[in-house]
Motif scaffolding. Structure first.
Motif, PDB file in Angstrom:
ATOM      1  N   ASP A 241       0.833  -1.202   0.000  1.00  0.00           N
ATOM      2  CA  ASP A 241       0.000   0.000   0.000  1.00  0.00           C
ATOM      3  C   ASP A 241       0.871   1.257   0.000  1.00  0.00           C
ATOM      4  O   ASP A 241       0.620   2.201  -0.758  1.00  0.00           O
ATOM      5  N   GLU A 242       1.924   1.247   0.844  1.00  0.00           N
ATOM      6  CA  GLU A 242       2.809   2.407   0.866  1.00  0.00           C
ATOM      7  C   GLU A 242       3.515   2.582  -0.480  1.00  0.00           C
ATOM      8  O   GLU A 242       3.655   3.707  -0.973  1.00  0.00           O
ATOM      9  N   SER A 243       3.944   1.464  -1.075  1.00  0.00           N
ATOM     10  CA  SER A 243       4.630   1.550  -2.367  1.00  0.00           C
ATOM     11  C   SER A 243       3.697   2.090  -3.446  1.00  0.00           C
ATOM     12  O   SER A 243       4.074   2.979  -4.230  1.00  0.00           O
ATOM     13  N   PHE A 244       2.454   1.560  -3.480  1.00  0.00           N
ATOM     14  CA  PHE A 244       1.496   2.033  -4.489  1.00  0.00           C
ATOM     15  C   PHE A 244       1.133   3.495  -4.266  1.00  0.00           C
ATOM     16  O   PHE A 244       0.989   4.257  -5.224  1.00  0.00           O
ATOM     17  N   GLN A 245       0.980   3.878  -2.994  1.00  0.00           N
ATOM     18  CA  GLN A 245       0.651   5.270  -2.711  1.00  0.00           C
ATOM     19  C   GLN A 245       1.777   6.193  -3.173  1.00  0.00           C
ATOM     20  O   GLN A 245       1.533   7.264  -3.739  1.00  0.00           O
ATOM     21  N   ARG A 246       3.031   5.745  -2.908  1.00  0.00           N
ATOM     22  CA  ARG A 246       4.158   6.576  -3.368  1.00  0.00           C
ATOM     23  C   ARG A 246       4.182   6.661  -4.883  1.00  0.00           C
ATOM     24  O   ARG A 246       4.445   7.718  -5.462  1.00  0.00           O
ATOM     25  N   GLN A 247       3.916   5.527  -5.540  1.00  0.00           N
ATOM     26  CA  GLN A 247       3.922   5.544  -7.003  1.00  0.00           C
ATOM     27  C   GLN A 247       2.828   6.458  -7.548  1.00  0.00           C
ATOM     28  O   GLN A 247       3.066   7.235  -8.484  1.00  0.00           O
ATOM     29  N   ARG A 248       1.628   6.353  -6.962  1.00  0.00           N
ATOM     30  CA  ARG A 248       0.535   7.230  -7.433  1.00  0.00           C
ATOM     31  C   ARG A 248       0.897   8.701  -7.215  1.00  0.00           C
ATOM     32  O   ARG A 248       0.633   9.553  -8.063  1.00  0.00           O
ATOM     33  N   LEU A 249       1.488   8.970  -6.030  1.00  0.00           N
ATOM     34  CA  LEU A 249       1.840  10.365  -5.725  1.00  0.00           C
ATOM     35  C   LEU A 249       2.915  10.863  -6.688  1.00  0.00           C
ATOM     36  O   LEU A 249       2.840  11.990  -7.191  1.00  0.00           O
ATOM     37  N   VAL A 250       3.904  10.012  -6.939  1.00  0.00           N
ATOM     38  CA  VAL A 250       4.977  10.420  -7.850  1.00  0.00           C
ATOM     39  C   VAL A 250       4.427  10.657  -9.249  1.00  0.00           C
ATOM     40  O   VAL A 250       4.753  11.650  -9.909  1.00  0.00           O
ATOM     41  N   VAL A 251       3.575   9.739  -9.715  1.00  0.00           N
ATOM     42  CA  VAL A 251       3.024   9.888 -11.064  1.00  0.00           C
ATOM     43  C   VAL A 251       2.148  11.130 -11.157  1.00  0.00           C
ATOM     44  O   VAL A 251       2.222  11.905 -12.134  1.00  0.00           O
ATOM     45  N   ALA A 252       1.326  11.352 -10.118  1.00  0.00           N
ATOM     46  CA  ALA A 252       0.429  12.507 -10.156  1.00  0.00           C
ATOM     47  C   ALA A 252       1.207  13.823 -10.173  1.00  0.00           C
ATOM     48  O   ALA A 252       0.910  14.726 -10.964  1.00  0.00           O
ATOM     49  N   HIS A 253       2.210  13.904  -9.282  1.00  0.00           N
ATOM     50  CA  HIS A 253       2.983  15.140  -9.247  1.00  0.00           C
ATOM     51  C   HIS A 253       3.926  15.255 -10.441  1.00  0.00           C
ATOM     52  O   HIS A 253       4.162  16.347 -10.949  1.00  0.00           O
ATOM     53  N   ALA A 254       4.463  14.110 -10.865  1.00  0.00           N
ATOM     54  CA  ALA A 254       5.385  14.156 -11.993  1.00  0.00           C
ATOM     55  C   ALA A 254       4.696  14.643 -13.255  1.00  0.00           C
ATOM     56  O   ALA A 254       5.277  15.376 -14.062  1.00  0.00           O
ATOM     57  N   SER A 255       3.451  14.221 -13.436  1.00  0.00           N
ATOM     58  CA  SER A 255       2.732  14.661 -14.633  1.00  0.00           C
ATOM     59  C   SER A 255       2.611  16.183 -14.658  1.00  0.00           C
ATOM     60  O   SER A 255       2.747  16.809 -15.718  1.00  0.00           O
ATOM     61  N   HIS A 256       2.364  16.768 -13.476  1.00  0.00           N
ATOM     62  CA  HIS A 256       2.267  18.231 -13.413  1.00  0.00           C
ATOM     63  C   HIS A 256       3.635  18.878 -13.604  1.00  0.00           C
ATOM     64  O   HIS A 256       3.787  19.851 -14.370  1.00  0.00           O
ATOM     65  N   GLN A 257       4.658  18.319 -12.914  1.00  0.00           N
ATOM     66  CA  GLN A 257       5.981  18.901 -12.995  1.00  0.00           C
ATOM     67  C   GLN A 257       6.568  18.797 -14.403  1.00  0.00           C
ATOM     68  O   GLN A 257       7.307  19.680 -14.850  1.00  0.00           O
ATOM     69  N   LEU A 258       6.253  17.749 -15.116  1.00  0.00           N
ATOM     70  CA  LEU A 258       6.771  17.587 -16.470  1.00  0.00           C
ATOM     71  C   LEU A 258       5.950  18.366 -17.490  1.00  0.00           C
ATOM     72  O   LEU A 258       6.480  18.874 -18.488  1.00  0.00           O
ATOM     73  N   ARG A 259       4.646  18.450 -17.267  1.00  0.00           N
ATOM     74  CA  ARG A 259       3.781  19.122 -18.233  1.00  0.00           C
ATOM     75  C   ARG A 259       4.060  20.619 -18.287  1.00  0.00           C
ATOM     76  O   ARG A 259       4.034  21.232 -19.366  1.00  0.00           O
ATOM     77  N   THR A 260       4.335  21.242 -17.131  1.00  0.00           N
ATOM     78  CA  THR A 260       4.502  22.698 -17.095  1.00  0.00           C
ATOM     79  C   THR A 260       5.697  23.175 -17.926  1.00  0.00           C
ATOM     80  O   THR A 260       5.551  24.054 -18.799  1.00  0.00           O
ATOM     81  N   PRO A 261       6.913  22.642 -17.718  1.00  0.00           N
ATOM     82  CA  PRO A 261       8.031  23.139 -18.555  1.00  0.00           C
ATOM     83  C   PRO A 261       7.877  22.776 -20.025  1.00  0.00           C
ATOM     84  O   PRO A 261       8.289  23.549 -20.907  1.00  0.00           O
ATOM     85  N   ILE A 262       7.267  21.618 -20.318  1.00  0.00           N
ATOM     86  CA  ILE A 262       7.068  21.244 -21.718  1.00  0.00           C
ATOM     87  C   ILE A 262       6.110  22.220 -22.395  1.00  0.00           C
ATOM     88  O   ILE A 262       6.349  22.707 -23.516  1.00  0.00           O
ATOM     89  N   ALA A 263       5.010  22.527 -21.706  1.00  0.00           N
ATOM     90  CA  ALA A 263       4.030  23.458 -22.280  1.00  0.00           C
ATOM     91  C   ALA A 263       4.642  24.843 -22.467  1.00  0.00           C
ATOM     92  O   ALA A 263       4.410  25.517 -23.492  1.00  0.00           O
ATOM     93  N   THR A 264       5.438  25.297 -21.481  1.00  0.00           N
ATOM     94  CA  THR A 264       6.072  26.620 -21.600  1.00  0.00           C
ATOM     95  C   THR A 264       7.056  26.645 -22.771  1.00  0.00           C
ATOM     96  O   THR A 264       7.085  27.600 -23.576  1.00  0.00           O
ATOM     97  N   ALA A 265       7.884  25.584 -22.880  1.00  0.00           N
ATOM     98  CA  ALA A 265       8.871  25.539 -23.965  1.00  0.00           C
ATOM     99  C   ALA A 265       8.177  25.496 -25.320  1.00  0.00           C
ATOM    100  O   ALA A 265       8.602  26.157 -26.288  1.00  0.00           O
TER     101      ALA A 265
END
Length: 460
Positions: A241-265
């Motif tokens: 459960d902890e591993s899946f929660q971390r993965q979901r959190l990483v994926v959710a935040h990563a999508s935002h963190q990666l989308r913003t600089p790509i969209a700006t560029a």
């Protein structure tokens, strides 16, 4: 067949083996005792009859070989047969023998058979007469130092075989009854014991069918193997459960963190493509922004990859690290002042490259948030009561925002004005925990952010 059925069959099979061994041992011992008793009776009768015709006789009696008194003891007894022989001639014999003749010469011992089953231990001189099997005995007749004849005695084993058959049948009835009762008791015990296994299986099936890793087994009952298995299952589900929660959190935040600089560029690239030739001033600005966003994207991807690699590492090749000498070497690679303060000869076991990565995270944070004169202080001490090393890193920046302190070690948690990706402290926590340590964050009373790492002391 399920586990309960296999356990029940195994118990019944074990009972069958035990009963077979005990019953067989009883029958063999009984047959040996009865056969030896019959042989002793035959030998006694043969000796007493031989004494009647020998010098002196018995109590003054003296009979000739053909005197009917020689075999009088056998007359009327259906279990005893006597025969008087002289050389190779039969002088007289029991009337019950009919046409049968007892062997004059002693026979070698043989096993007694019951229903074609050899009764081991019942070896004796045996032969078969029309009325059944008998055990034999021989006794010589002496007069004036010369052997003048011989007495052959035979005792019927009909009673012995009947007794063995009766005991065998009794054991069979008792055995079947005991086996049925034992099977019922065993089945009941196995069913009651297996009920906890069924409970565990059903509880796991409910968790699996619902795909809900938040559920846990409600552990009850005695502290047996099932209890330990349920605890181990809950621990496994906690880790998943902890591993899946971390993965979901990483994926959710990563999508935002990666989308913003790509969209700006992409936005600035489109602007340069549409107006870059007509407005040269936009080119420098656009290229600078695109480069900045690509650098941000590169840092975020590198942090995510390091976090994933560290979390999935199986076998860490750790080494003994003497903190004072290792930190003194690490300080030489830093661009900000670092003050070292700690006990000598304190040693921990750590992966050298990961330890450097861990220190670089805090060194970068101190450089980034330390203001005009950033610096870092590292203090370590060995706690003798717990045999653990306490490593404290303090910078001279403004400290952590109070609202972020409980969440600092989660991925992508950072101040809104921070230029970082928010993965540094999450990576630090993963590295420390992979080496059996713990990490804490606080604000120093003297000001600045303070990180405390507790690591196991390397056994000397």
């Amino acid at each position: 067949m399920g586990l309960a059925g296999r356990l029940t069959v195994s118990l019944i099979a074990a009972l069958l083996v035990v009963f077979g061994l005990l019953g067989g041992s009883l029958v063999l011992n009984l047959s040996h005792h009865l056969v030896m008793q019959a042989q002793e009776e035959a030998q006694t009768v043969a000796r007493q009859s031989a004494q009647l015709a020998s010098n002196g006789g018995v109590k003054g009696q003296h009979l000739s070989l053909n005197d009917p008194g020689m075999i009088a003891a056998a007359e009327g007894r259906s279990t005893l047969y006597l025969q008087v022989s002289q050389g190779n001639n039969i002088v007289q014999r029991s009337s019950d023998l009919g046409r049968a003749i007892l062997p004059i010469q002693p026979l070698s011992p043989r096993l007694l058979y019951w229903a074609h089953i050899p009764l081991w231990g019942s070896s004796a001189p045996l032969m078969t007469l029309p009325r059944g099997r008998v055990v034999l005995a021989w006794a010589p007749i002496w007069q004036q130092g010369h052997k003048i004849g011989e007495i052959e005695a035979a005792v019927s084993l009909r009673g012995t075989l009947n007794a063995i058959q009766t005991v065998g049948q009794g054991l069979l009835v008792v055995g079947i009854t005991a086996l049925v009762l034992a099977s019922l008791v065993s089945a009941l015990l196995v069913y009651r014991s297996y009920s906890r296994v069924r409970w565990l299986k059903n509880a796991v099936a409910q968790i699996r069918s619902g795909n809900d890793l938040a559920q846990r087994l409600n552990i009850e009952g005695p502290r047996d193997e099932v209890y330990d298995l349920a605890q181990a299952f809950n621990h496994m589900v906690n880790q998943l459960d902890e591993s899946f929660q971390r993965q979901r959190l990483v994926v959710a935040h990563a999508s935002h963190q990666l989308r913003t600089p790509i969209a700006t560029a992409i936005g600035y690239a489109n602007m340069l493509r549409n107006w870059g030739q007509s407005e040269p001033d936009l080119v420098a600005e656009g290229l600078e922004v695109i480069h900045e966003q690509l650098e941000r994207l590169h840092r975020t991807i590198e942090a995510i990859l390091k976090l994933a690699e560290t979390d999935e590492a199986k076998d860490l090749k750790t080494e003994a690290i003497v903190l004072k000498s290792y930190l003194a070497t690490w300080v030489l690679s830093q661009t900000i002042p670092v003050e070292l303060d700690g006990q000598p000869n304190v040693t921990v076991r750590f992966h050298p490259d990961m330890f450097a990565e861990l220190l670089n995270i805090f060194g970068e944070n101190a450089r980034r948030y330390g203001g005009g004169r950033p610096q870092l202080r590292i203090h370590w001490v060995l706690d003798d009561t717990t045999s653990r090393v306490i490593l404290t890193l303090t910078d001279n920046g403004p400290g952590f925002p109070a609202d972020l302190l409980p969440h600092l070690f989660h991925p992508f948690v950072k101040h809104t004005e921070s230029p970082g990706s928010g993965l540094g402290l999450a990576l630090a926590r993963t590295i420390v925990e992979r080496h059996g340590g713990r990490i804490f964050a606080a604000n120093s009373p003297q000001g600045g952010a303070q990180i405390t790492i507790v690591l196991p002391q390397l056994a000397s």
